[in-house]
Design a protein around this motif. Structure first.
Motif, PDB file in Angstrom:
ATOM      1  N   PRO A   7       0.831  -1.208   0.000  1.00  0.00           N
ATOM      2  CA  PRO A   7       0.000   0.000   0.000  1.00  0.00           C
ATOM      3  C   PRO A   7       0.865   1.258   0.000  1.00  0.00           C
ATOM      4  O   PRO A   7       1.945   1.281   0.608  1.00  0.00           O
ATOM      5  CB  PRO A   7      -0.790  -0.121   1.312  1.00  0.00           C
ATOM      6  CG  PRO A   7      -0.744  -1.564   1.668  1.00  0.00           C
ATOM      7  CD  PRO A   7       0.553  -2.090   1.153  1.00  0.00           C
ATOM      8  N   PRO A   8       0.421   2.321  -0.672  1.00  0.00           N
ATOM      9  CA  PRO A   8       1.250   3.536  -0.749  1.00  0.00           C
ATOM     10  C   PRO A   8       1.635   4.097   0.611  1.00  0.00           C
ATOM     11  O   PRO A   8       2.752   4.572   0.792  1.00  0.00           O
ATOM     12  CB  PRO A   8       0.359   4.517  -1.534  1.00  0.00           C
ATOM     13  CG  PRO A   8      -0.561   3.640  -2.327  1.00  0.00           C
ATOM     14  CD  PRO A   8      -0.802   2.438  -1.476  1.00  0.00           C
ATOM     15  N   TRP A   9       0.702   4.070   1.590  1.00  0.00           N
ATOM     16  CA  TRP A   9       1.022   4.645   2.895  1.00  0.00           C
ATOM     17  C   TRP A   9       2.114   3.855   3.600  1.00  0.00           C
ATOM     18  O   TRP A   9       2.946   4.416   4.326  1.00  0.00           O
ATOM     19  CB  TRP A   9      -0.232   4.704   3.769  1.00  0.00           C
ATOM     20  CG  TRP A   9      -0.908   3.370   3.988  1.00  0.00           C
ATOM     21  CD1 TRP A   9      -1.913   2.835   3.245  1.00  0.00           C
ATOM     22  CD2 TRP A   9      -0.620   2.425   5.021  1.00  0.00           C
ATOM     23  NE1 TRP A   9      -2.274   1.607   3.739  1.00  0.00           N
ATOM     24  CE2 TRP A   9      -1.493   1.326   4.840  1.00  0.00           C
ATOM     25  CE3 TRP A   9       0.285   2.387   6.075  1.00  0.00           C
ATOM     26  CZ2 TRP A   9      -1.488   0.218   5.670  1.00  0.00           C
ATOM     27  CZ3 TRP A   9       0.294   1.282   6.922  1.00  0.00           C
ATOM     28  CH2 TRP A   9      -0.583   0.226   6.707  1.00  0.00           C
ATOM     29  N   LEU A  10       2.155   2.521   3.392  1.00  0.00           N
ATOM     30  CA  LEU A  10       3.207   1.711   3.996  1.00  0.00           C
ATOM     31  C   LEU A  10       4.504   1.837   3.216  1.00  0.00           C
ATOM     32  O   LEU A  10       5.605   1.879   3.803  1.00  0.00           O
ATOM     33  CB  LEU A  10       2.762   0.250   4.058  1.00  0.00           C
ATOM     34  CG  LEU A  10       3.744  -0.737   4.696  1.00  0.00           C
ATOM     35  CD1 LEU A  10       4.094  -0.314   6.123  1.00  0.00           C
ATOM     36  CD2 LEU A  10       3.171  -2.157   4.682  1.00  0.00           C
ATOM     37  N   VAL A 539       1.187  13.846  -4.885  1.00  0.00           N
ATOM     38  CA  VAL A 539       1.850  12.587  -4.539  1.00  0.00           C
ATOM     39  C   VAL A 539       1.675  12.276  -3.067  1.00  0.00           C
ATOM     40  O   VAL A 539       1.425  11.122  -2.665  1.00  0.00           O
ATOM     41  CB  VAL A 539       3.339  12.653  -4.916  1.00  0.00           C
ATOM     42  CG1 VAL A 539       4.103  11.466  -4.354  1.00  0.00           C
ATOM     43  CG2 VAL A 539       3.502  12.700  -6.429  1.00  0.00           C
ATOM     44  N   LEU A 540       1.788  13.287  -2.222  1.00  0.00           N
ATOM     45  CA  LEU A 540       1.616  13.089  -0.783  1.00  0.00           C
ATOM     46  C   LEU A 540       0.193  12.655  -0.465  1.00  0.00           C
ATOM     47  O   LEU A 540      -0.027  11.724   0.325  1.00  0.00           O
ATOM     48  CB  LEU A 540       1.944  14.396  -0.055  1.00  0.00           C
ATOM     49  CG  LEU A 540       1.887  14.351   1.469  1.00  0.00           C
ATOM     50  CD1 LEU A 540       2.966  13.451   2.030  1.00  0.00           C
ATOM     51  CD2 LEU A 540       2.029  15.752   2.042  1.00  0.00           C
ATOM     52  N   ALA A 541      -0.799  13.314  -1.075  1.00  0.00           N
ATOM     53  CA  ALA A 541      -2.195  12.959  -0.815  1.00  0.00           C
ATOM     54  C   ALA A 541      -2.515  11.554  -1.300  1.00  0.00           C
ATOM     55  O   ALA A 541      -3.297  10.832  -0.672  1.00  0.00           O
ATOM     56  CB  ALA A 541      -3.117  13.973  -1.494  1.00  0.00           C
ATOM     57  N   ALA A 542      -1.906  11.124  -2.411  1.00  0.00           N
ATOM     58  CA  ALA A 542      -2.172   9.791  -2.937  1.00  0.00           C
ATOM     59  C   ALA A 542      -1.639   8.692  -2.032  1.00  0.00           C
ATOM     60  O   ALA A 542      -2.105   7.544  -2.102  1.00  0.00           O
ATOM     61  CB  ALA A 542      -1.554   9.650  -4.329  1.00  0.00           C
ATOM     62  N   ALA A 543      -0.657   9.014  -1.174  1.00  0.00           N
ATOM     63  CA  ALA A 543      -0.075   8.015  -0.285  1.00  0.00           C
ATOM     64  C   ALA A 543      -0.789   7.943   1.058  1.00  0.00           C
ATOM     65  O   ALA A 543      -0.354   7.199   1.950  1.00  0.00           O
ATOM     66  CB  ALA A 543       1.406   8.318  -0.056  1.00  0.00           C
ATOM     67  N   GLU A 544      -1.875   8.694   1.223  1.00  0.00           N
ATOM     68  CA  GLU A 544      -2.651   8.606   2.454  1.00  0.00           C
ATOM     69  C   GLU A 544      -3.518   7.347   2.442  1.00  0.00           C
ATOM     70  O   GLU A 544      -3.637   6.657   1.417  1.00  0.00           O
ATOM     71  CB  GLU A 544      -3.543   9.846   2.593  1.00  0.00           C
ATOM     72  CG  GLU A 544      -2.801  11.161   2.721  1.00  0.00           C
ATOM     73  CD  GLU A 544      -2.227  11.382   4.113  1.00  0.00           C
ATOM     74  OE1 GLU A 544      -2.306  10.465   4.950  1.00  0.00           O
ATOM     75  OE2 GLU A 544      -1.688  12.481   4.357  1.00  0.00           O
TER      76      GLU A 544
END
Length: 615
Positions: A7-10, A539-544
């Motif tokens: 997952p993007p956040w991990l 990019v930051l928002a997509a990794a939430e």
């Protein structure tokens, strides 16, 4: 069988930055907090030494690679904000009861959060303002607020003096005052050459983005305070002229990138030689000219000729200055992004202070007298600069646990205060390396702060600090997912809207066929810079986590469309210079991209304003 995707956040939590060890920053770290603490102990003013060391430590977190002039603002403004926070927090802590104090700190968090939306330096200033306020209110001491603020400012000022006075490795051969500026400007010419080499290939888009980043970095490196009001030395004048000479080269290279037709290796040779001349502070020598078979190649050749002249006797310009007025900064702070972030900072900081004060009067706190850790931790956790919400919470928790356990082991065997002073010096040296990962940075800072507090007379507090950090993580996670007044994704929406406005201004200037090239290059710089900031926010928002990431869905497509629009506008500018008119393919591409922007704007949940030219 294919492995499941992370997952993007991990993935963000596991990602580590790479690069050479910043040895000059390591040396400054050794000479900053540890010696200041030692001076306080030897003078019999240990609490003052602790505050000075904390000021140096927080300044060290902002001590990043770059020019000396940029370091004045990057380190100095947050230090002033931190000293102000200490003064305000001390006065409020001494004069207000628990409930009014919590309300005052919440209001301060609202102000600092809105200001933080302006940019990285403002964000660092807002953070240090709140950390200073938490320390001032939560650390009762005999010193007055002014004494504390001056001690904090002296510590940060000492690190800034080291940054300005000590040469970086390899810079002693020339005028080391400008080594950071020279490296930044040389990187621009290298990035132009790299883009020319990649034109028509798979890496071309990434190289164009790298050129934007290099121009942004050089712009910041040259934008700090000058030695005098105007560039007074020959070295300064050359640097300003050489940066200005890179702008038409970047424009021509971008036009070639837009055309997508590979160019000969000869085209990149000139910018490479210019980069070497900037880096070594030498003459350029003969520059190989590219073939003049296309408008963009003719523009590249003309730009090389102008650069050669500028390298010899160029006049300084102000093209490196970002033209953002006070009104623009206020609008950013009061806009959707500033309001949303300000509310979250206020809630996290206020809730952290309230919970910490409530626990302060219970047995859970035991003999620990100071309650600043929890709200100060919440301030760092709520910062989107440090990554997606869950990523930074995981890293903060892991780093605090590791740092507290490491400190507990050292505290059991090290002599006091000598061993603690040595531990502070070693931790200060590790901070510049640890900034590559938030968990590592947290671990090192935890060891350093606990060492300072024990040297100042506090008992060993590793277990309670772990507990307070976990409470702060819970508070920030809850507040981060709370619905706010207005539409979610305010930060992303504000950045994308700013990029759209900048692209619009640049396009209008080009299609109006204005002959003012200096203004055109300034508008082009602002457009690409705003796009880079919007891309970073997306990019930051997509990794939430999905509940947060969905509020920014579609923003990446809009930013990509705006990037192609600005690239096309650049190609139009170069073609207009060459022929005085736009070709049909330019007009068709502009119309296609404007229509694509409108379609994307209708689909996205961000409710962005349209571009007037889209009609």
């Amino acid at each position: 069988m294919s492995r499941p995707a992370v997952p993007p956040w991990l993935a963000h939590a596991l990602r580590t930055q790479r690069g050479p060890v910043p040895w000059s920053a390591v040396i400054r770290g050794v000479l900053a907090a540890g010696p200041l603490l030692l001076a306080g102990v030897l003078a019999g003013r240990t609490p003052v030494g602790v505050l000075a060391a904390i000021g140096a430590m927080l300044a060290g977190l902002n001590d990043r690679p770059g020019s000396r002039r940029a370091a004045v603002r990057r380190l100095g403004l947050p230090a002033l904000a931190g000293a102000l926070g200490l003064l305000v927090g001390t006065c409020a802590g001494q004069g207000l009861a628990a409930v009014p104090l919590t309300l005052a700190l919440t209001g301060l968090g609202l102000l600092a959060g809105g200001v933080s939306a302006i940019g990285p330096v403002a964000s660092a200033a807002g953070t240090q303002l709140l950390v200073g306020a938490a320390l001032g209110a939560g650390m009762p001491a005999a010193e007055s607020g002014w004494q504390r603020a001056l001690a904090f400012l002296a510590g940060a000022g000492w690190l800034l003096v080291l940054r300005l006075a000590l040469p970086t490795p390899g810079s002693l051969a020339g005028d080391f005052r400008f080594d950071g500026e020279r490296a930044a400007v040389a990187a621009v010419y290298d990035a132009v050459a790299a883009l020319l080499e990649a034109v028509g290939g798979e890496q071309a888009t990434a190289r164009r983005a790298a050129l934007t980043a290099a121009l942004d970095h050089a712009q910041d490196a040259l934008a700090g305070p000058r030695l005098r009001r105007y560039a007074s030395s020959a070295a300064e004048r050359r640097l300003h002229a050489r940066y200005a000479a890179a702008l038409p080269l970047a424009e021509a290279a971008t036009a070639l990138f837009w055309a997508g037709e590979p160019v000969s290796a000869r085209a990149a040779a000139g910018p490479r030689r210019l980069a070497a001349a900037v880096r070594d502070n030498t003459a350029t020598g003969p520059l190989p000219a590219p073939h003049r078979s296309a408008p963009a190649l003719r523009a590249l050749d003309d730009a090389l000729l102008r650069a050669a002249e500028a390298f010899d006797r160029g006049k300084p310009t102000d093209l490196h200055t970002r033209r953002r007025t006070a009104g623009t900064l206020v609008r950013i702070a009061l806009g959707a992004g500033g309001r949303e972030y300000g509310l979250r900072v206020a809630l996290c900081f206020g809730a952290g202070a309230a919970v910490a004060q409530a626990l302060h009067h219970t047995r859970w706190y035991g003999h620990h007298q100071h309650w600043y850790w929890l709200p100060a931790t919440a301030v760092f956790l709520v910062k989107p600069d440090l990554g997606p919400l869950v990523s930074r919470v995981l890293c903060r928790a892991a780093g605090t646990v590791l740092g507290a356990l490491v400190f507990a082991g050292f505290a059991a065997v090290l002599p006091r205060p000598d061993g603690l002073i040595a531990l502070v010096a070693v931790s200060g040296a590790l901070i510049p390396v640890a900034t590559r990962h938030f968990a590592a940075q947290t671990a090192v800072v935890t060891v350093l702060v606990l060492s300072l507090l024990m040297a100042g007379g506090e008992p060993q507090a590793s277990v309670s600090r772990i507990g307070e950090t976990l409470l702060a993580c819970v508070i920030v996670l809850v507040v981060g997912h709370l619905p706010m007044p207005g539409q979610r994704g305010g930060g992303v929406r504000a950045r994308v809207a700013a990029a759209g406005d900048a692209a619009q201004a640049y396009l209008v200037h080009v299609v109006s066929r204005s002959q003012d090239r200096a203004t055109r290059w300034t508008l082009r710089r602002e457009a690409y810079r705003a796009l880079a900031e919007a891309r970073a926010a997306v990019v930051l928002a997509a990794a939430e986590l999905p509940p947060l990431a969905r509020h920014a869905e579609g923003a990446d497509e809009i930013v990509a469309t705006l990037e192609r629009l600005v690239d096309t506008t650049t190609a139009c500018a170069v073609h207009l210079d060459d022929s005085g008119r736009l070709a049909a393919r330019h007009l068709d591409r502009l119309a296609e991209l404007l229509a694509e922007f409108e379609e994307g704007r209708e689909r996205t949940a961000l409710r962005l304003p349209g571009l007037p030219l889209a009609g």
